[in-house]
Design an enzyme around this catalytic site. Structure first.
Site, PDB file in Angstrom:
ATOM      1  N   THR A 219       0.897  -1.156   0.000  1.00  0.00           N
ATOM      2  CA  THR A 219       0.000   0.000   0.000  1.00  0.00           C
ATOM      3  C   THR A 219       0.932   1.202   0.000  1.00  0.00           C
ATOM      4  OG1 THR A 219      -0.089   0.147   2.407  1.00  0.00           O
ATOM      5  CG2 THR A 219      -1.797  -1.176   1.376  1.00  0.00           C
TER       6      THR A 219
ATOM      7  N   SER B 158      17.381  -0.048 -26.250  1.00  0.00           N
ATOM      8  CA  SER B 158      17.592   1.388 -26.379  1.00  0.00           C
ATOM      9  C   SER B 158      18.551   1.622 -27.542  1.00  0.00           C
ATOM     10  CB  SER B 158      18.190   1.928 -25.080  1.00  0.00           C
ATOM     11  OG  SER B 158      18.896   3.119 -25.337  1.00  0.00           O
TER      12      SER B 158
ATOM     13  N   LYS C  15      20.095  -1.735 -21.896  1.00  0.00           N
ATOM     14  CA  LYS C  15      18.693  -1.577 -21.509  1.00  0.00           C
ATOM     15  C   LYS C  15      17.698  -2.424 -22.307  1.00  0.00           C
ATOM     16  CE  LYS C  15      16.994   2.417 -20.731  1.00  0.00           C
ATOM     17  NZ  LYS C  15      16.667   3.804 -21.016  1.00  0.00           N
TER      18      LYS C  15
ATOM     19  N   GLU D 263       4.349   0.607 -21.688  1.00  0.00           N
ATOM     20  CA  GLU D 263       4.277   2.072 -21.648  1.00  0.00           C
ATOM     21  C   GLU D 263       3.264   2.595 -22.668  1.00  0.00           C
ATOM     22  OE1 GLU D 263       8.828   3.110 -20.220  1.00  0.00           O
ATOM     23  OE2 GLU D 263       8.416   2.834 -22.322  1.00  0.00           O
TER      24      GLU D 263
END
Ligand code: ARG
Length: 468
Positions: free
Chosen positions: A158, A280, A286, A293
């Site tokens: 939470t 990338s 990466k 996204e």
């Protein structure tokens, strides 16, 4: 057979329209509805003949012309003309090429206003069913991955702070529940769209003996509209559709957000497959979670359409106004984005590696059992608020000394409270999870029940739509 571009009564009747102009044209968008438009026209033609408004001979000619047009569209030989504005006029104009002036009888007792409203409703109903079956597929994927992770433990959060241990299966089944609401929402949208508008004419009904009930049956509508003015101008079902899509997208976007966080170097809870991530262009180390996204990003576009649609409607006097032509852009784009994103989310789920060990050690290296220790004292008779303070002080102390809960001895516990006994040492992530066996909780026994309930529900939903 075809004599394209010849002046006929149709082109004369729409003269005044800018045949070269694109501004009023919607053909690039509404040609997607060609199937519904032709189906609607065939049904309308049959009804006109049944009611003796046109002859059997006219009916046959019109229907054969419409079927020939459908074939041309399917074969990609149909020439779409933006000067003819929309799907309705493109089809009708082409009908003249095929059957001559009899084509002019098709539009008897009909206006483009009741025609377009009916077409869009057919399209929306069809698309609701497609989305429902895609949602059911996605639900199955969540259930499958949940089944595979019935023993996988991770921290539940939470405020993005580790809270209590949970089973990963429980986490995934939360998405199953969201999607269940989504699926039901599309059933409701389907029934809102399930109203046949033809017979409303331009706005006030028609002065021919049309049989609207028959037409509704022929086009598989459950209801006919009660008021012609409302019928031609009601687009509530489109708002409802985009709203339902907005909520699916909200759920997919939340899922994407978690995927992105979980795949980060800091978390490393999962590894998204190369199919759903990209390298990338500059930083070789990466793997970017672009697909997730993009789902998150496209959610914004869908919300935009919801606002767009509300805004189109809010200032419209009765009845039809040309503003309504903009509805299809929002409707179609939203539908295709939503369908695409459901597919991508499904692909992500089925192609992601779960790092169970990392999830488990993240739960272990935390004070995630603090609530359970507090609850232990409560069960010995200490009021929860008092116990909360005792354990809160204990954890603060442990954090300062850099000691984990699992390293505590019975003496350490006793120093905190005399109510602690040996059995406190039995407390573990597993026992904490097992003890949360309230209905809807994360205990394995409860999650197993939820899994089998979910599987039954999916079967019922898919059987229903396969039959229909
Ligand atoms: N293309 C129009 C639309 O989508 C069809 C209805 C046109 N009606 C009219 N009276 N201009 O709304």
């Amino acid at each position: 057979m075809s004599k394209t571009n010849k002046k006929n009564n149709f082109t004369n009747s729409i003269s005044g329209n800018n045949l070269e102009g694109d501004f009023t044209s919607s053909i690039d968008i509404d040609k997607q509805m060609y199937e519904e438009d032709i189906r609607g026209s065939i049904a309308h033609t049959k009804m006109l003949a049944k009611q003796k408004i046109i002859t059997q001979n006219d009916k046959e000619k019109i229907i054969s012309g419409l079927l020939a047009i459908k074939k041309e569209i399917l074969n990609n030989t149909f020439e779409w003309k933006s000067g003819l504005e929309d799907i309705h006029m493109n089809v009708e104009s082409r009908l003249y090429d095929h059957i001559g002036e009899i084509a002019g009888k098709l539009h008897t007792a009909r206006s483009r206003n009741d025609q377009v409203a009916t077409d869009v409703r057919m399209w929306t109903k069809k698309t609701c069913i497609q989305i429902i079956s895609k949602i059911a597929e996605l639900q199955s994927s969540f259930v499958k991955i949940a089944e595979k992770n019935i023993d996988t433990i991770l921290p539940g959060y939470t405020h993005m702070q580790k809270g209590q241990p949970i089973l990963l299966a429980h986490h995934f089944l939360a998405y199953y529940e969201m999607l269940k609401r989504d699926l039901n929402r599309f059933k409701q949208v389907h029934s809102s769209a399930d109203v046949m508008i033809l017979g409303s004419g331009a706005l006030s009904g028609v002065n021919y003996p049309v049989d609207r009930e028959w037409l509704a049956k022929e086009l598989e509508f459950s209801n006919i509209s009660n008021n012609s003015m409302d019928g031609v101008s009601d687009r509530d079902f489109i708002v409802e559709f985009i709203n339902a899509c907005s909520l699916v997208m909200t759920h997919l976007s939340r899922f994407s957000e978690e995927i992105i966080i979980w795949a980060s170097e800091e978390f490393q809870f999962i590894k998204i497959s190369d199919k759903f991530s990209t390298g990338s262009s500059m930083m070789p180390q990466k793997r970017n979670p672009d697909y997730a996204e993009l789902i998150r990003g496209k959610t914004g576009s869908v919300f935009g359409s919801l606002v767009g649609m509300f805004t189109i409607l809010k200032g419209l006097p009765l009845t039809y106004n040309r503003d309504l032509q903009e509805d299809k852009k929002h409707l179609f784009e939203t539908a295709s984005t939503t369908l695409e994103c459901i597919n991508i989310a499904d692909g992500i789920i089925n192609n992601t590696i779960i790092n169970k060990d990392i999830m488990l050690s993240s739960a272990k290296n935390s004070f995630i059992l603090a609530t359970d220790i507090a609850d232990y004292l409560v069960k010995k008779g200490i009021p929860f608020r008092e116990s909360y303070v005792i354990i809160s002080n204990l954890t603060k102390e442990l954090v300062k000394k850099n000691i984990m809960i699992s390293e505590l001895t019975i003496n350490d516990y006793k120093k905190c409270s005399e109510y602690f006994e040996e059995d406190i040492l039995n407390l573990s992530l597993e026992t904490a999870i097992q003890s949360r066996n309230s209905v809807g909780g994360t205990a394995k026994s409860i999650v197993e029940k939820a899994l089998s309930k979910a599987k039954k529900e999916i079967k019922i939903a898919t059987d229903h739509y396969e039959k229909n």
